[in-house]
Design a protein around this motif. Structure first.
Motif, PDB file in Angstrom:
ATOM      1  N   ASP A  15       0.822  -1.262  -0.001  1.00  0.00           N
ATOM      2  CA  ASP A  15      -0.014  -0.066   0.097  1.00  0.00           C
ATOM      3  C   ASP A  15       0.861   1.312  -0.040  1.00  0.00           C
ATOM      4  OD1 ASP A  15      -2.488  -1.575   0.107  1.00  0.00           O
ATOM      5  OD2 ASP A  15      -2.597  -1.395   2.277  1.00  0.00           O
ATOM      6  N   ASP A  16       2.089   1.068   0.589  1.00  0.00           N
ATOM      7  CA  ASP A  16       2.721   2.450   0.694  1.00  0.00           C
ATOM      8  C   ASP A  16       3.933   2.428  -0.690  1.00  0.00           C
ATOM      9  OD1 ASP A  16       2.115   2.944   3.263  1.00  0.00           O
ATOM     10  OD2 ASP A  16       3.827   1.799   3.989  1.00  0.00           O
ATOM     11  N   CYS A  17       3.672   1.660  -1.486  1.00  0.00           N
ATOM     12  CA  CYS A  17       4.443   1.520  -2.763  1.00  0.00           C
ATOM     13  C   CYS A  17       4.031   2.680  -3.571  1.00  0.00           C
ATOM     14  CB  CYS A  17       4.974   0.264  -3.273  1.00  0.00           C
ATOM     15  SG  CYS A  17       5.520   0.229  -4.661  1.00  0.00           S
ATOM     16  N   THR A  18       4.409   3.705  -4.234  1.00  0.00           N
ATOM     17  CA  THR A  18       3.805   4.575  -5.336  1.00  0.00           C
ATOM     18  C   THR A  18       4.023   3.977  -6.692  1.00  0.00           C
ATOM     19  OG1 THR A  18       6.036   5.875  -5.064  1.00  0.00           O
ATOM     20  CG2 THR A  18       4.333   6.529  -3.487  1.00  0.00           C
ATOM     21  N   GLN A  19       4.872   3.323  -6.778  1.00  0.00           N
ATOM     22  CA  GLN A  19       5.225   2.859  -8.292  1.00  0.00           C
ATOM     23  C   GLN A  19       4.866   1.201  -8.331  1.00  0.00           C
ATOM     24  OE1 GLN A  19       8.746   4.265  -9.716  1.00  0.00           O
ATOM     25  NE2 GLN A  19       8.371   6.273  -8.850  1.00  0.00           N
ATOM     26  N   ARG A  20       3.744   0.836  -8.618  1.00  0.00           N
ATOM     27  CA  ARG A  20       3.418  -0.469  -8.604  1.00  0.00           C
ATOM     28  C   ARG A  20       3.101  -0.854 -10.283  1.00  0.00           C
ATOM     29  NH1 ARG A  20      -0.655   0.251  -3.805  1.00  0.00           N
ATOM     30  NH2 ARG A  20      -1.963   0.811  -5.480  1.00  0.00           N
ATOM     31  N   ASN A  21       4.109  -1.692 -10.522  1.00  0.00           N
ATOM     32  CA  ASN A  21       3.871  -2.280 -11.829  1.00  0.00           C
ATOM     33  C   ASN A  21       3.235  -3.730 -11.686  1.00  0.00           C
ATOM     34  OD1 ASN A  21       6.076  -4.131 -10.968  1.00  0.00           O
ATOM     35  ND2 ASN A  21       7.348  -3.448 -12.548  1.00  0.00           N
ATOM     36  N   ALA A  22       3.105  -4.766 -12.596  1.00  0.00           N
ATOM     37  CA  ALA A  22       2.335  -6.090 -12.561  1.00  0.00           C
ATOM     38  C   ALA A  22       3.151  -6.839 -11.612  1.00  0.00           C
ATOM     39  CB  ALA A  22       2.356  -6.418 -13.992  1.00  0.00           C
ATOM     40  N   VAL A  23       4.812  -6.745 -11.472  1.00  0.00           N
ATOM     41  CA  VAL A  23       5.512  -7.602 -10.846  1.00  0.00           C
ATOM     42  C   VAL A  23       5.094  -7.512  -9.351  1.00  0.00           C
ATOM     43  CG1 VAL A  23       7.820  -8.185 -10.129  1.00  0.00           C
ATOM     44  CG2 VAL A  23       7.414  -7.453 -12.303  1.00  0.00           C
ATOM     45  N   VAL A  24       4.870  -6.092  -8.728  1.00  0.00           N
ATOM     46  CA  VAL A  24       4.484  -5.849  -7.526  1.00  0.00           C
ATOM     47  C   VAL A  24       2.833  -6.392  -7.097  1.00  0.00           C
ATOM     48  CG1 VAL A  24       4.392  -4.087  -5.786  1.00  0.00           C
ATOM     49  CG2 VAL A  24       5.764  -3.814  -7.309  1.00  0.00           C
ATOM     50  N   TRP A  25       2.114  -6.186  -7.759  1.00  0.00           N
ATOM     51  CA  TRP A  25       0.883  -6.724  -7.722  1.00  0.00           C
ATOM     52  C   TRP A  25       1.089  -8.359  -7.659  1.00  0.00           C
ATOM     53  CZ3 TRP A  25      -3.811  -4.329  -7.156  1.00  0.00           C
ATOM     54  CH2 TRP A  25      -3.972  -2.963  -7.379  1.00  0.00           C
ATOM     55  N   ASN A  26       1.653  -8.771  -8.547  1.00  0.00           N
ATOM     56  CA  ASN A  26       1.660 -10.319  -8.464  1.00  0.00           C
ATOM     57  C   ASN A  26       2.319 -10.957  -7.388  1.00  0.00           C
ATOM     58  OD1 ASN A  26       0.697 -10.345 -11.340  1.00  0.00           O
ATOM     59  ND2 ASN A  26       2.452 -10.764 -12.167  1.00  0.00           N
ATOM     60  N   ALA A  27       3.118 -10.109  -6.805  1.00  0.00           N
ATOM     61  CA  ALA A  27       3.871 -10.690  -5.332  1.00  0.00           C
ATOM     62  C   ALA A  27       2.957 -10.604  -4.349  1.00  0.00           C
ATOM     63  CB  ALA A  27       4.840  -9.764  -5.046  1.00  0.00           C
ATOM     64  N   LEU A  28       2.127  -9.826  -4.439  1.00  0.00           N
ATOM     65  CA  LEU A  28       1.174  -9.926  -3.135  1.00  0.00           C
ATOM     66  C   LEU A  28       0.051 -10.849  -3.526  1.00  0.00           C
ATOM     67  CD1 LEU A  28       0.359  -8.677  -0.355  1.00  0.00           C
ATOM     68  CD2 LEU A  28      -1.004  -6.796  -1.366  1.00  0.00           C
ATOM     69  N   ILE A  29      -0.608 -10.650  -4.784  1.00  0.00           N
ATOM     70  CA  ILE A  29      -1.462 -11.670  -5.285  1.00  0.00           C
ATOM     71  C   ILE A  29      -1.220 -13.184  -4.977  1.00  0.00           C
ATOM     72  CG2 ILE A  29      -2.766 -12.718  -7.162  1.00  0.00           C
ATOM     73  CD1 ILE A  29      -2.782  -9.993  -8.417  1.00  0.00           C
ATOM     74  N   SER A  30       0.114 -13.364  -5.202  1.00  0.00           N
ATOM     75  CA  SER A  30       0.721 -14.537  -5.084  1.00  0.00           C
ATOM     76  C   SER A  30       0.627 -15.140  -3.617  1.00  0.00           C
ATOM     77  CB  SER A  30       2.171 -14.749  -5.530  1.00  0.00           C
ATOM     78  OG  SER A  30       2.601 -16.253  -5.472  1.00  0.00           O
ATOM     79  N   LEU A  31       0.843 -14.235  -2.693  1.00  0.00           N
ATOM     80  CA  LEU A  31       1.201 -14.178  -1.284  1.00  0.00           C
ATOM     81  C   LEU A  31      -0.303 -14.921  -0.910  1.00  0.00           C
ATOM     82  CD1 LEU A  31       3.497 -11.648  -0.048  1.00  0.00           C
ATOM     83  CD2 LEU A  31       3.734 -13.949   0.084  1.00  0.00           C
ATOM     84  N   TYR A  32      -1.168 -14.171  -1.025  1.00  0.00           N
ATOM     85  CA  TYR A  32      -2.637 -14.605  -0.757  1.00  0.00           C
ATOM     86  C   TYR A  32      -3.118 -15.879  -1.320  1.00  0.00           C
ATOM     87  CZ  TYR A  32      -3.848  -9.694   0.771  1.00  0.00           C
ATOM     88  OH  TYR A  32      -4.104  -8.733   1.809  1.00  0.00           O
ATOM     89  N   CYS A  33      -2.716 -15.988  -2.676  1.00  0.00           N
ATOM     90  CA  CYS A  33      -2.966 -17.497  -3.224  1.00  0.00           C
ATOM     91  C   CYS A  33      -2.411 -18.571  -2.443  1.00  0.00           C
ATOM     92  CB  CYS A  33      -2.538 -17.361  -4.676  1.00  0.00           C
ATOM     93  SG  CYS A  33      -3.631 -16.437  -5.757  1.00  0.00           S
ATOM     94  N   ARG A  34      -1.096 -18.304  -2.011  1.00  0.00           N
ATOM     95  CA  ARG A  34      -0.488 -19.582  -1.258  1.00  0.00           C
ATOM     96  C   ARG A  34      -0.950 -19.705   0.155  1.00  0.00           C
ATOM     97  NH1 ARG A  34       4.491 -17.538  -3.912  1.00  0.00           N
ATOM     98  NH2 ARG A  34       4.949 -16.233  -2.030  1.00  0.00           N
ATOM     99  N   SER A  35      -1.248 -18.784   0.565  1.00  0.00           N
ATOM    100  CA  SER A  35      -2.101 -18.555   2.155  1.00  0.00           C
ATOM    101  C   SER A  35      -3.398 -19.165   2.052  1.00  0.00           C
ATOM    102  CB  SER A  35      -2.186 -17.432   2.996  1.00  0.00           C
ATOM    103  OG  SER A  35      -2.884 -16.405   2.163  1.00  0.00           O
ATOM    104  N   GLY A  36      -3.977 -19.753   0.660  1.00  0.00           N
ATOM    105  CA  GLY A  36      -5.298 -19.867   0.792  1.00  0.00           C
ATOM    106  C   GLY A  36      -6.704 -18.967   0.811  1.00  0.00           C
ATOM    107  N   ASP A  37      -6.214 -17.557   0.891  1.00  0.00           N
ATOM    108  CA  ASP A  37      -6.901 -16.439   0.844  1.00  0.00           C
ATOM    109  C   ASP A  37      -7.402 -16.162  -0.588  1.00  0.00           C
ATOM    110  OD1 ASP A  37      -8.537 -14.579   1.570  1.00  0.00           O
ATOM    111  OD2 ASP A  37      -6.949 -13.378   2.540  1.00  0.00           O
TER     112      ASP A  37
END
Length: 429
Positions: free
Chosen positions: A104-126
């Motif tokens: 949320d604090d990152c001001t320059q988010r490309n697809a790589v940044v989005w994918n990093a958090l999406i992947s974490l949610y996926c791995r946790s089963g959320d």
């Protein structure tokens, strides 16, 4: 940067990358510390990403925070690749809360940044959080974006997860993003879950047209998908046409035969693999043990368990022991099954104790049923099925008072039957 410093930086970076690639993560972090301590070396984002990945693998949250601080001092915090590595590392070492705050604090988010958090949610089963984040993306999603969510939906999405995963793949194609090897591997469980043989054939055809096949990983998944999708001849055909077979490929074929109850064929494939000089692993032996379990071949199960531990020197895991207990229990070797449980080097799982308890009902064994049930009441206190099963065993042995006592204990603990369940205890007139 001076020419000499530049060459030193390149040399250090190559060594750092090599250490990380070969799994020597402590050494990689030591190299990073040396590099950061050299004032003449201007470290780039790639170096920070390597250090963060090593810290994440080693689960070192304090090291992640230290590298984070170094990135701030170096003015690289807002680099998308450093940011994505930080998000990923915090998620693996600290918590998703820390990772989300950094995102949320990152001001320059490309697809790589989005994918990093999406992947974490996926791995946790959320899955809901992963889907919400996916839908909020303010940059075009990539194949990795889709792949993470497709795999998570297929695995954690519940009863409708399989059809939703297939539908998302279709949306991926409509968006002009071509599915790749990772996509196809993620879709196999989804197709099996819906019993969609046509979808498996569609993936197979897509792989052929787009040169994904031949690929040993894909082919192994295809063997498993066809087999569990109810088409054993197709599974065998894909297996026979494979140019190279590794232990995963052989395990897939054995697993398929085990799934269909063809124990002799499963063991025959195992012998073929040995003749092909492929060393079996724990997964292969688990497939063989399952084949023995489905066919009730207790002698063969014991033989292969000994081959695994004594001939190949492999450590038996809880799944191997549970499977052995299951096959012995099914065959009526209840005392032997109990001795296996007692001799396990780890705590027996509910699956192992449950297999013994279930067999006690089939063979009218009250004493071992009491032992198994007592353990299950402790490790699965909310599982009403264990109480019902013990009561049924008592009733079958004519011990109606004991059966009634189990019912009262269950009620006293506040354990309730699942919807649609019933409690039937014969009463003497």
């Amino acid at each position: 940067m001076r020419p000499n410093s530049y060459h030193r930086l390149v040399s250090y970076t190559k060594n750092l990358a090599a250490e990380a690639k070969q799994g020597r993560h402590h050494e990689a972090l030591d190299l990073f510390a040396q590099m950061f301590a050299s004032p003449d070396l201007a470290l780039d984002p790639f170096v920070f990403s390597l250090a963060l990945k090593s810290a994440a693998v080693l689960r070192l949250p304090l090291t992640v925070r230290a590298v984070h601080a170094h990135a701030v001092k170096s003015g690289l915090l807002h680099d998308p690749y450093v940011a994505s590595s930080l998000v990923d590392s915090y998620g693996k070492c600290a918590s998703l809360v820390h990772a989300r705050k950094l995102f949320d604090d990152c001001t320059q988010r490309n697809a790589v940044v989005w994918n990093a958090l999406i992947s974490l949610y996926c791995r946790s089963g959320d899955v809901p959080s992963a889907l919400r984040l996916f839908e909020l993306m303010d940059v075009p999603p990539t194949a990795s974006s889709y792949n993470s969510v497709i795999a998570a939906i297929a695995e954690f999405g519940g009863g409708s997860g399989s059809s939703r995963a297939i539908e998302l793949c279709r949306k991926m194609q409509v968006a002009g993003i071509k599915p790749n090897l990772i996509t196809t591997l993620a879709l196999f469980p989804a197709c099996v879950g819906t019993g969609a043989l046509n979808s498996i054939k569609e993936i197979h055809g897509f792989a052929l047209r787009n040169h994904i096949q031949p690929n040993s990983q894909f082919d192994s998944g295809l063997v498993e998908a066809y087999g569990r999708g109810g088409c054993l001849p197709y599974a065998r055909c894909v297996f026979d046409e494979m140019e190279e077979r590794d232990v995963v490929s052989w395990s897939s074929m054995v697993s398929v035969y085990a799934f269909h109850g063809h124990a002799n064929r499963a063991m025959s494939v195992f012998k073929e693999m040995e003749l092909d000089n492929i060393r079996p692993d724990g997964i292969m032996f688990l497939s063989v043990l399952k084949a023995c379990s489905h066919a009730g071949l207790a002698d063969d199960a014991l033989k292969y368990f000994d081959i695994m531990t004594k001939v190949y020197g492999l450590d038996a895991g809880s799944d191997h022991y549970s499977c052995l207990v299951d096959v012995l229990s099914r065959a009526g070797w209840l005392k032997e099954a109990y001795e296996v449980i007692r001799g396990m080097p780890m705590k027996a799982t509910p699956k192992a104790w449950g297999a013994l308890l279930g067999a006690c009902r089939s063979y009218g064994e009250v004493r071992l049923a009491e032992i198994a049930a007592e353990v299950l009441f402790e490790i699965e206190p909310e599982n009403a099925g264990n109480f019902v099963l013990l009561a049924s065993i008592y009733a079958g042995a004519g011990k109606f008072k004991e059966a009634e006592r189990v019912r009262m204990v269950m009620e006293g603990r506040g354990v309730s039957l699942n919807p649609g369940g019933s409690w039937v205890v014969p009463r003497r007139s």
